[in-house]
Scaffold this motif. Structure first.
Motif, PDB file in Angstrom:
ATOM      1  N   VAL A  26       4.344   7.680 -63.310  1.00 31.75           N
ATOM      2  CA  VAL A  26       4.822   8.927 -63.911  1.00 31.75           C
ATOM      3  C   VAL A  26       5.972   9.501 -63.086  1.00 31.75           C
ATOM      4  N   GLY A  27       5.826   9.518 -61.777  1.00 29.07           N
ATOM      5  CA  GLY A  27       6.878  10.043 -60.914  1.00 29.07           C
ATOM      6  C   GLY A  27       8.175   9.263 -61.056  1.00 29.07           C
ATOM      7  N   ILE A  28       8.062   7.944 -61.142  1.00 29.10           N
ATOM      8  CA  ILE A  28       9.240   7.094 -61.292  1.00 29.10           C
ATOM      9  C   ILE A  28       9.962   7.394 -62.600  1.00 29.10           C
ATOM     10  N   VAL A  29       9.204   7.463 -63.686  1.00 30.40           N
ATOM     11  CA  VAL A  29       9.827   7.642 -65.001  1.00 30.40           C
ATOM     12  C   VAL A  29      10.353   9.064 -65.186  1.00 30.40           C
ATOM     13  N   GLU A  30       9.649  10.037 -64.652  1.00 26.79           N
ATOM     14  CA  GLU A  30      10.161  11.409 -64.740  1.00 26.79           C
ATOM     15  C   GLU A  30      11.502  11.529 -64.022  1.00 26.79           C
ATOM     16  N   GLU A  31      11.616  10.873 -62.882  1.00 25.22           N
ATOM     17  CA  GLU A  31      12.873  10.930 -62.137  1.00 25.22           C
ATOM     18  C   GLU A  31      13.989  10.198 -62.892  1.00 25.22           C
ATOM     19  N   ARG A  32      13.655   9.092 -63.523  1.00 26.32           N
ATOM     20  CA  ARG A  32      14.667   8.307 -64.233  1.00 26.32           C
ATOM     21  C   ARG A  32      15.142   8.990 -65.510  1.00 26.32           C
ATOM     22  N   THR A  33      14.211   9.594 -66.236  1.00 32.04           N
ATOM     23  CA  THR A  33      14.519  10.060 -67.593  1.00 32.04           C
ATOM     24  C   THR A  33      14.584  11.568 -67.743  1.00 32.04           C
ATOM     25  N   GLY A  34      13.995  12.298 -66.813  1.00 37.00           N
ATOM     26  CA  GLY A  34      13.937  13.746 -66.956  1.00 37.00           C
ATOM     27  C   GLY A  34      12.826  14.222 -67.876  1.00 37.00           C
ATOM     28  N   ARG A  35      12.119  13.299 -68.526  1.00 44.23           N
ATOM     29  CA  ARG A  35      10.978  13.679 -69.367  1.00 44.23           C
ATOM     30  C   ARG A  35       9.781  14.022 -68.495  1.00 44.23           C
ATOM     31  N   ARG A  36       8.857  14.794 -69.037  1.00 43.54           N
ATOM     32  CA  ARG A  36       7.671  15.178 -68.298  1.00 43.54           C
ATOM     33  C   ARG A  36       6.427  14.643 -68.995  1.00 43.54           C
ATOM     34  N   PHE A  37       5.439  14.298 -68.165  1.00 39.79           N
ATOM     35  CA  PHE A  37       4.188  13.748 -68.666  1.00 39.79           C
ATOM     36  C   PHE A  37       3.020  14.626 -68.223  1.00 39.79           C
ATOM     37  N   HIS A  38       1.977  14.629 -69.033  1.00 40.94           N
ATOM     38  CA  HIS A  38       0.724  15.284 -68.651  1.00 40.94           C
ATOM     39  C   HIS A  38      -0.394  14.270 -68.816  1.00 40.94           C
ATOM     40  N   ILE A  39      -1.126  14.019 -67.722  1.00 40.31           N
ATOM     41  CA  ILE A  39      -2.255  13.088 -67.766  1.00 40.31           C
ATOM     42  C   ILE A  39      -3.500  13.868 -68.156  1.00 40.31           C
ATOM     43  N   ARG A  40      -4.089  13.496 -69.275  1.00 37.30           N
ATOM     44  CA  ARG A  40      -5.303  14.173 -69.765  1.00 37.30           C
ATOM     45  C   ARG A  40      -6.505  13.271 -69.521  1.00 37.30           C
ATOM     46  N   HIS A  41      -7.373  13.703 -68.624  1.00 36.12           N
ATOM     47  CA  HIS A  41      -8.564  12.927 -68.268  1.00 36.12           C
ATOM     48  C   HIS A  41      -9.634  13.082 -69.335  1.00 36.12           C
ATOM     49  N   HIS A  42     -10.269  11.971 -69.689  1.00 36.04           N
ATOM     50  CA  HIS A  42     -11.388  11.982 -70.636  1.00 36.04           C
ATOM     51  C   HIS A  42     -12.615  11.382 -69.961  1.00 36.04           C
ATOM     52  N   ALA A  43     -13.754  12.018 -70.172  1.00 33.97           N
ATOM     53  CA  ALA A  43     -14.985  11.603 -69.509  1.00 33.97           C
ATOM     54  C   ALA A  43     -15.526  10.302 -70.069  1.00 33.97           C
ATOM     55  N   PHE A  44     -16.069   9.485 -69.167  1.00 38.97           N
ATOM     56  CA  PHE A  44     -16.784   8.262 -69.512  1.00 38.97           C
ATOM     57  C   PHE A  44     -17.810   8.034 -68.420  1.00 38.97           C
ATOM     58  N   GLU A  45     -19.036   7.690 -68.792  1.00 44.24           N
ATOM     59  CA  GLU A  45     -20.087   7.430 -67.810  1.00 44.24           C
ATOM     60  C   GLU A  45     -20.485   5.962 -67.857  1.00 44.24           C
ATOM     61  N   LEU A  46     -20.263   5.264 -66.756  1.00 43.39           N
ATOM     62  CA  LEU A  46     -20.639   3.857 -66.683  1.00 43.39           C
ATOM     63  C   LEU A  46     -22.158   3.690 -66.711  1.00 43.39           C
ATOM     64  N   ASN A  47     -22.877   4.693 -66.249  1.00 40.62           N
ATOM     65  CA  ASN A  47     -24.341   4.659 -66.302  1.00 40.62           C
ATOM     66  C   ASN A  47     -24.852   6.012 -66.764  1.00 40.62           C
ATOM     67  N   PRO A  48     -24.848   6.249 -68.092  1.00 38.50           N
ATOM     68  CA  PRO A  48     -25.300   7.548 -68.603  1.00 38.50           C
ATOM     69  C   PRO A  48     -26.784   7.816 -68.354  1.00 38.50           C
ATOM     70  N   GLU A  49     -27.537   6.781 -67.997  1.00 42.10           N
ATOM     71  CA  GLU A  49     -28.967   6.951 -67.720  1.00 42.10           C
ATOM     72  C   GLU A  49     -29.253   7.212 -66.247  1.00 42.10           C
ATOM     73  N   MET A  50     -28.212   7.389 -65.459  1.00 46.88           N
ATOM     74  CA  MET A  50     -28.397   7.660 -64.040  1.00 46.88           C
ATOM     75  C   MET A  50     -29.218   8.942 -63.848  1.00 46.88           C
ATOM     76  N   PRO A  51     -30.250   8.922 -62.989  1.00 47.38           N
ATOM     77  CA  PRO A  51     -31.011  10.151 -62.725  1.00 47.38           C
ATOM     78  C   PRO A  51     -30.092  11.265 -62.240  1.00 47.38           C
ATOM     79  N   PRO A  52     -30.417  12.507 -62.542  1.00 49.41           N
ATOM     80  CA  PRO A  52     -29.557  13.632 -62.117  1.00 49.41           C
ATOM     81  C   PRO A  52     -29.264  13.640 -60.630  1.00 49.41           C
ATOM     82  N   GLU A  53     -30.229  13.196 -59.825  1.00 46.09           N
ATOM     83  CA  GLU A  53     -30.045  13.204 -58.372  1.00 46.09           C
ATOM     84  C   GLU A  53     -29.335  11.950 -57.866  1.00 46.09           C
ATOM     85  N   GLY A  54     -28.969  11.045 -58.763  1.00 45.47           N
ATOM     86  CA  GLY A  54     -28.323   9.811 -58.363  1.00 45.47           C
ATOM     87  C   GLY A  54     -29.328   8.788 -57.865  1.00 45.47           C
ATOM     88  N   MET A  55     -28.809   7.695 -57.267  1.00 46.09           N
ATOM     89  CA  MET A  55     -29.677   6.630 -56.764  1.00 46.09           C
ATOM     90  C   MET A  55     -29.154   6.138 -55.419  1.00 46.09           C
TER      91      MET A  55
END
Length: 222
Positions: A26-55
């Motif tokens: 993103v930094g490289i392309v913003e410097e080259r082109t002057g365009r701006r990017f926004h990275i939008r994080h989306h949640a994903f759980e590799l182990n959705p059954e993980m106990p709340p306290e972890g393992m």
């Protein structure tokens, strides 16, 4: 501003590496082109059954990959890849594999209040992989959120049902897409799976950044 959709989980070392490569691209392309990017994080759980306290990490990784020796081999590969991105993986400091649900809520909070979800995700990945912190612990999350400028009442706001709804919706979207692994980056009409190299990412981003008006986000119009 062009929005980049990034699906990742906080116990995924390649998400840490891939996120850093994306930031560099993103930094490289913003410097080259002057365009701006926004990275939008989306949640994903590799182990959705993980106990709340972890393992216990050794137990979790041994069960997931068949043996502790296989887990160590995989760790070694990420250590080598991380060096090129300035990442130090301190696996010896990591004793537990956390449940990442609350961490995803913190990322959603950072995005909602400051547009800094991706920055928060990187901070949590660093806390987990480089510092051995338990990012499933709400006390740890509250402190990290405060340090990142979200105020002193992070713990209370993490309990907001709207944040849980956001995380749930993002995970339902990933399920609808048939997503089974992360990281996954969506740039307009293009999907990139895995921690692609910085140069390859920059090429893709630049092609989207330099499209003529009316052809952004993979759709051309009159």
């Amino acid at each position: 501003m062009l929005t980049l959709e990034l699906f990742s989980d906080l116990i995924c070392p390649w998400c840490y590496i891939g996120g850093r490569r994306l930031q560099r691209a993103v930094g490289i392309v913003e410097e080259r082109t002057g365009r701006r990017f926004h990275i939008r994080h989306h949640a994903f759980e590799l182990n959705p059954e993980m106990p709340p306290e972890g393992m216990d990490r050794r137990r979790y990784r041994s069960e997931k990959f068949g043996s502790w020796e296989r887990s160590l081999q995989l760790d070694a590969g990420t250590v080598l890849a991380g060096r090129g991105e300035g990442i130090v993986f301190d696996y010896e400091a990591m004793t537990r594999t956390p449940n990442t649900r609350a961490g995803h809520r913190l990322i959603a909070l950072a995005e909602r209040e400051a547009g800094r979800g991706a920055t928060m995700a990187d901070r949590l990945l660093a806390a987990h992989f480089s510092e051995g912190q338990d990012i499933g612990d709400t006390t740890v999350l509250s402190r990290l959120g405060t340090e990142m400028g979200l105020g002193a009442d992070v713990a209370a706001r993490l309990a907001d049902p709207a944040l849980e709804a956001t995380v749930r919706e993002e995970e339902q979207l990933a399920e609808h897409m048939g997503l089974r692994g992360v990281p996954l980056l969506i740039v307009g009409d293009q999907a990139i799976t895995g921690a692609a190299e910085t140069e390859a990412l920059a090429e893709v981003l630049e092609s989207h950044a330099t499209r003529p008006p009316g052809c952004e986000e993979g759709v051309c119009s009159l």
